[in-house]
Design a protein around this motif. Sequence first.
Motif, mmCIF file in Angstrom:
data_model
loop_
_atom_site.group_PDB
_atom_site.id
_atom_site.type_symbol
_atom_site.label_atom_id
_atom_site.label_comp_id
_atom_site.label_asym_id
_atom_site.label_seq_id
_atom_site.Cartn_x
_atom_site.Cartn_y
_atom_site.Cartn_z
ATOM 1 N N TYR A 103 -9.499 -0.520 -0.624
ATOM 2 C CA TYR A 103 -8.647 -1.286 0.265
ATOM 3 C C TYR A 103 -7.543 -1.916 -0.579
ATOM 4 O O TYR A 103 -7.828 -2.721 -1.465
ATOM 5 C CB TYR A 103 -9.444 -2.387 0.972
ATOM 6 C CG TYR A 103 -10.608 -1.866 1.782
ATOM 7 C CD1 TYR A 103 -10.436 -1.493 3.108
ATOM 8 C CD2 TYR A 103 -11.872 -1.736 1.210
ATOM 9 C CE1 TYR A 103 -11.509 -1.008 3.849
ATOM 10 C CE2 TYR A 103 -12.942 -1.253 1.947
ATOM 11 C CZ TYR A 103 -12.750 -0.897 3.263
ATOM 12 O OH TYR A 103 -13.806 -0.419 3.998
ATOM 13 N N VAL A 104 -6.297 -1.559 -0.311
ATOM 14 C CA VAL A 104 -5.171 -2.088 -1.076
ATOM 15 C C VAL A 104 -4.540 -3.233 -0.285
ATOM 16 O O VAL A 104 -4.254 -3.096 0.911
ATOM 17 C CB VAL A 104 -4.132 -0.987 -1.370
ATOM 18 C CG1 VAL A 104 -2.936 -1.564 -2.124
ATOM 19 C CG2 VAL A 104 -4.762 0.153 -2.161
ATOM 20 N N TYR A 105 -4.315 -4.342 -0.977
ATOM 21 C CA TYR A 105 -3.724 -5.537 -0.377
ATOM 22 C C TYR A 105 -2.404 -5.863 -1.076
ATOM 23 O O TYR A 105 -2.252 -5.662 -2.274
ATOM 24 C CB TYR A 105 -4.661 -6.741 -0.532
ATOM 25 C CG TYR A 105 -5.947 -6.614 0.231
ATOM 26 C CD1 TYR A 105 -6.073 -7.159 1.506
ATOM 27 C CD2 TYR A 105 -7.042 -5.942 -0.306
ATOM 28 C CE1 TYR A 105 -7.264 -7.039 2.215
ATOM 29 C CE2 TYR A 105 -8.224 -5.819 0.408
ATOM 30 C CZ TYR A 105 -8.326 -6.372 1.658
ATOM 31 O OH TYR A 105 -9.493 -6.246 2.361
ATOM 32 N N ARG A 106 -1.455 -6.407 -0.299
ATOM 33 C CA ARG A 106 -0.160 -6.845 -0.832
ATOM 34 C C ARG A 106 -0.052 -8.361 -0.637
ATOM 35 O O ARG A 106 -0.276 -8.875 0.466
ATOM 36 C CB ARG A 106 0.978 -6.152 -0.094
ATOM 37 C CG ARG A 106 2.374 -6.526 -0.574
ATOM 38 C CD ARG A 106 3.483 -5.939 0.284
ATOM 39 N NE ARG A 106 3.242 -4.586 0.718
ATOM 40 C CZ ARG A 106 3.563 -3.491 0.007
ATOM 41 N NH1 ARG A 106 4.132 -3.621 -1.159
ATOM 42 N NH2 ARG A 106 3.321 -2.280 0.499
ATOM 43 N N ILE A 107 0.278 -9.070 -1.716
ATOM 44 C CA ILE A 107 0.443 -10.525 -1.626
ATOM 45 C C ILE A 107 1.684 -10.839 -0.796
ATOM 46 O O ILE A 107 2.787 -10.361 -1.102
ATOM 47 C CB ILE A 107 0.542 -11.166 -3.029
ATOM 48 C CG1 ILE A 107 -0.756 -10.926 -3.801
ATOM 49 C CG2 ILE A 107 0.843 -12.658 -2.925
ATOM 50 C CD1 ILE A 107 -0.714 -11.360 -5.251
ATOM 51 N N THR A 108 1.490 -11.613 0.270
ATOM 52 C CA THR A 108 2.597 -11.921 1.178
ATOM 53 C C THR A 108 2.964 -13.401 1.196
ATOM 54 O O THR A 108 4.030 -13.767 1.691
ATOM 55 C CB THR A 108 2.248 -11.488 2.621
ATOM 56 O OG1 THR A 108 1.053 -12.156 3.022
ATOM 57 C CG2 THR A 108 2.069 -9.984 2.701
ATOM 58 N N LYS A 109 2.074 -14.241 0.663
ATOM 59 C CA LYS A 109 2.342 -15.680 0.707
ATOM 60 C C LYS A 109 1.664 -16.351 -0.475
ATOM 61 O O LYS A 109 0.517 -16.046 -0.794
ATOM 62 C CB LYS A 109 1.815 -16.255 2.023
ATOM 63 C CG LYS A 109 2.129 -17.706 2.272
ATOM 64 C CD LYS A 109 1.623 -18.095 3.658
ATOM 65 C CE LYS A 109 1.924 -19.510 4.005
ATOM 66 N NZ LYS A 109 1.374 -19.881 5.314
ATOM 67 N N ILE A 110 2.386 -17.282 -1.108
ATOM 68 C CA ILE A 110 1.838 -18.086 -2.210
ATOM 69 C C ILE A 110 2.182 -19.541 -1.922
ATOM 70 O O ILE A 110 3.357 -19.888 -1.773
ATOM 71 C CB ILE A 110 2.428 -17.673 -3.577
ATOM 72 C CG1 ILE A 110 2.162 -16.184 -3.843
ATOM 73 C CG2 ILE A 110 1.846 -18.552 -4.686
ATOM 74 C CD1 ILE A 110 2.902 -15.647 -5.061
#
Length: 114
Positions: A103-110
């Motif tokens: 499962y690949v995840y992309r960081i969208t919020k920090i």
Amino acid sequence: MHRITAKYIEDNDDFIVLDISIDSELKPKKMFLFGYANEGIKGQKWPLIIEQHGCSSNAQITWGAYEENTVKSTINIFDKKISINEMFTRFDHDTVDNTQTEYVYRITKIEKLD
């Protein structure tokens, strides 16, 4: 301390939220990470703890809500810079049928936490 949100690239309704401490190179410090995974539009939340073991690039995920222990999950987040659009992968290893799912995840919020 920071809180990151990372969306599963194949389904925006699935995401992971983690509380993370970041070093000077923008990588997660090798310590326990706490958070949860949100599955689907119904919003099922699964608490999780991520723990780095030794020099391995993959860290172990402990799912707080699983009763059966047939799926072993790891994640390669400790190798990644914590920045918007950075991607990391969760690997689920099913010990019953000996399969692996990625499962690949992309960081969208920090968010910076006080």
